[in-house]
Design a protein around this motif. Structure first.
Motif, short mmCIF file in Angstrom:
data_model
loop_
_atom_site.label_atom_id
_atom_site.label_comp_id
_atom_site.label_asym_id
_atom_site.label_seq_id
_atom_site.Cartn_x
_atom_site.Cartn_y
_atom_site.Cartn_z
N UNK A 273 0.83 -1.21 0.00
CA UNK A 273 0.00 0.00 0.00
C UNK A 273 0.86 1.26 0.00
N UNK A 274 1.98 1.22 0.73
CA UNK A 274 2.88 2.38 0.76
C UNK A 274 3.58 2.54 -0.58
N UNK A 275 3.96 1.43 -1.19
CA UNK A 275 4.60 1.51 -2.51
C UNK A 275 3.64 2.11 -3.53
N UNK A 276 2.35 1.76 -3.44
CA UNK A 276 1.38 2.35 -4.36
C UNK A 276 1.29 3.86 -4.16
N UNK A 289 11.82 3.88 -6.39
CA UNK A 289 12.70 2.78 -6.00
C UNK A 289 12.17 2.17 -4.72
N UNK A 290 11.98 0.86 -4.72
CA UNK A 290 11.52 0.18 -3.51
C UNK A 290 12.60 -0.75 -2.99
N UNK A 296 5.26 -12.02 1.09
CA UNK A 296 5.07 -12.50 -0.29
C UNK A 296 3.62 -12.52 -0.75
N UNK A 297 2.67 -12.54 0.19
CA UNK A 297 1.25 -12.57 -0.19
C UNK A 297 0.74 -11.22 -0.66
N UNK A 298 1.44 -10.14 -0.36
CA UNK A 298 0.97 -8.81 -0.74
C UNK A 298 1.13 -8.60 -2.24
N UNK A 299 0.13 -7.93 -2.84
CA UNK A 299 0.13 -7.64 -4.26
C UNK A 299 0.08 -6.14 -4.49
N UNK A 300 0.78 -5.66 -5.51
CA UNK A 300 0.80 -4.24 -5.85
C UNK A 300 -0.15 -3.99 -7.00
N UNK A 301 -1.00 -2.97 -6.85
CA UNK A 301 -1.93 -2.59 -7.90
C UNK A 301 -1.67 -1.14 -8.31
#
Length: 374
Positions: A273-276, A289-290, A296-301
């Motif tokens: 969520x923070x990367x989004x 840059x991350x 591993x279960x988290x997905x980026x949208x």
């Protein structure tokens, strides 16, 4: 030889760790070093979220495992091949990814993506596939080739970088992960250009190191984002133009940048969520840059069209896209010149037997970098 090490028997442990005590200090057997290996005495080791992510199960690893990966040590003995480069008495910073030098990534100059080093780390072995730790006949796995929460360790020679012996050990240890990862994310991965604006999300050890790297690299202005007031205060002391609570929202960040979106955004929190949010914040043509390691279960949208329409670049940065033997001496030189005040990242120095309680402090967000002295 018999040594003392902090051993994790099961992953997925929850806090408070001072009560659940996922790490036990155990007397274990340490085999002599192989030809490519070094026997070292650990002088100081830092606590990192990468350690915590193994304890809580975010980064699954085989157990039992002797954990800890950010450290400085003194060489006691070098194997037959390692002796060509190291000798007893050498002070070394440990790198958490040994670079094999022969895989396609290493041959392309991208050793931070070394396939053989990553495979060894995932399996809990040293680079050559060996396990040098045992307890009552049971193999104890190595954590990231270091297993540094211990009195001694055997490490591959490619996990060690010689450093001057006059650097205080509690400072030298931080160059092995926090500084290597944070500064490298800015200077190596983002390839910061002088005068670019930069925002860093998350002000732990890696995030504040990224802030230091941005300032050393000439970023203007630099804005920091973190929910912890004391971390925001430190960021401003170190030179950030502003330090904001994420609850303030993106408009407040843009206002702190003078009304424009940033050229570079560094995300160190390890939450999708923070990367989004970081991706949305960057300007058109900006670089995100991350370095965080989400579960591993988290997905980026993200809006797929934005990659083309907005010309943004989203980059992962492992180990700060660093070559440790090249970059650790560079960062030490910046520290000596007063341009990289790494000592400001140090929260506390404690004995190894306080390790479980120290992870509570880390998990709470209260600490930046804690160091243990075995």
């Amino acid at each position: 030889m018999k040594i003392t090490a902090a051993v994790l028997d099961h992953i997925g442990q929850s806090g408070p760790f001072a009560q659940t005590r996922p790490l036990r200090l155990a007397e274990v057997d340490l085999d002599p070093p192989g030809a490519n290996e070094l026997l070292v005495k650990v002088e100081a080791a830092g606590l990192c979220h990468s350690d915590l992510s193994v304890i809580n199960g975010d980064r699954p690893r085989p157990t039992p495992m002797a954990i800890g990966h950010e450290a400085v040590a003194t060489v006691i003995e070098a194997g037959a091949v390692a002796a060509a480069s190291f000798m007893a008495g050498d002070r070394v910073v440990l790198s958490f990814l040994p670079l094999c030098g022969t895989c396609p990534a290493c041959l392309a100059g991208e050793g931070y993506l070394c396939a053989n080093g990553a495979a060894a780390n995932g399996a809990g072995t040293l680079l050559d596939g060996d396990i040098r730790l045992h307890e009552c006949g049971v193999e104890v796995r190595h954590h990231l080739g270091a297993s540094a929460f211990a009195t001694h360790a055997v490490v591959d020679r490619r996990s060690a970088v010689k450093v001057p012996a006059d650097i205080p050990v509690e400072i030298a240890a931080l160059f092995g992960c926090a500084v290597l990862t944070g500064v490298g994310a800015v200077l190596n991965t983002a390839r910061l250009r002088v005068g670019e604006s930069l925002v860093v999300y998350g002000l732990g050890g890696v995030g504040l190191a990224a802030l230091l790297g941005a300032l050393a690299g000439g970023a203007v202005p630099v804005v920091a984002v973190d929910p912890m007031p004391h971390k925001r205060a430190l960021a401003v002391e170190l030179g950030a133009a502003a330090a904001l609570d994420p609850a303030d929202g993106p408009d407040a960040i843009v206002a702190a940048l003078g009304g424009v979106k940033p050229d570079v955004v560094i995300e160190t929190v390890g939450k999708a969520a923070v990367l989004a949010q970081a991706y949305a914040l960057a300007r058109r043509g900006g670089r995100i840059v991350t370095v965080g390691l989400p579960n591993p279960a988290e997905q980026l949208s993200i809006p797929a069209v934005s990659l083309v329409a907005d010309g943004k670049t989203l980059m992962g940065s492992y180990m700060g896209s660093s070559i440790p033997s090249r970059d650790i001496p560079r960062y030490i030189a910046l520290w000596r010149a007063g341009r990289l005040p790494v000592e400001r990242l140090l929260t506390s120095v404690s004995p190894l037997n306080e390790i479980n309680a120290l992870f509570d402090t880390l998990a709470s967000g209260a600490a930046i970098r804690q160091v243990v002295i075995p």
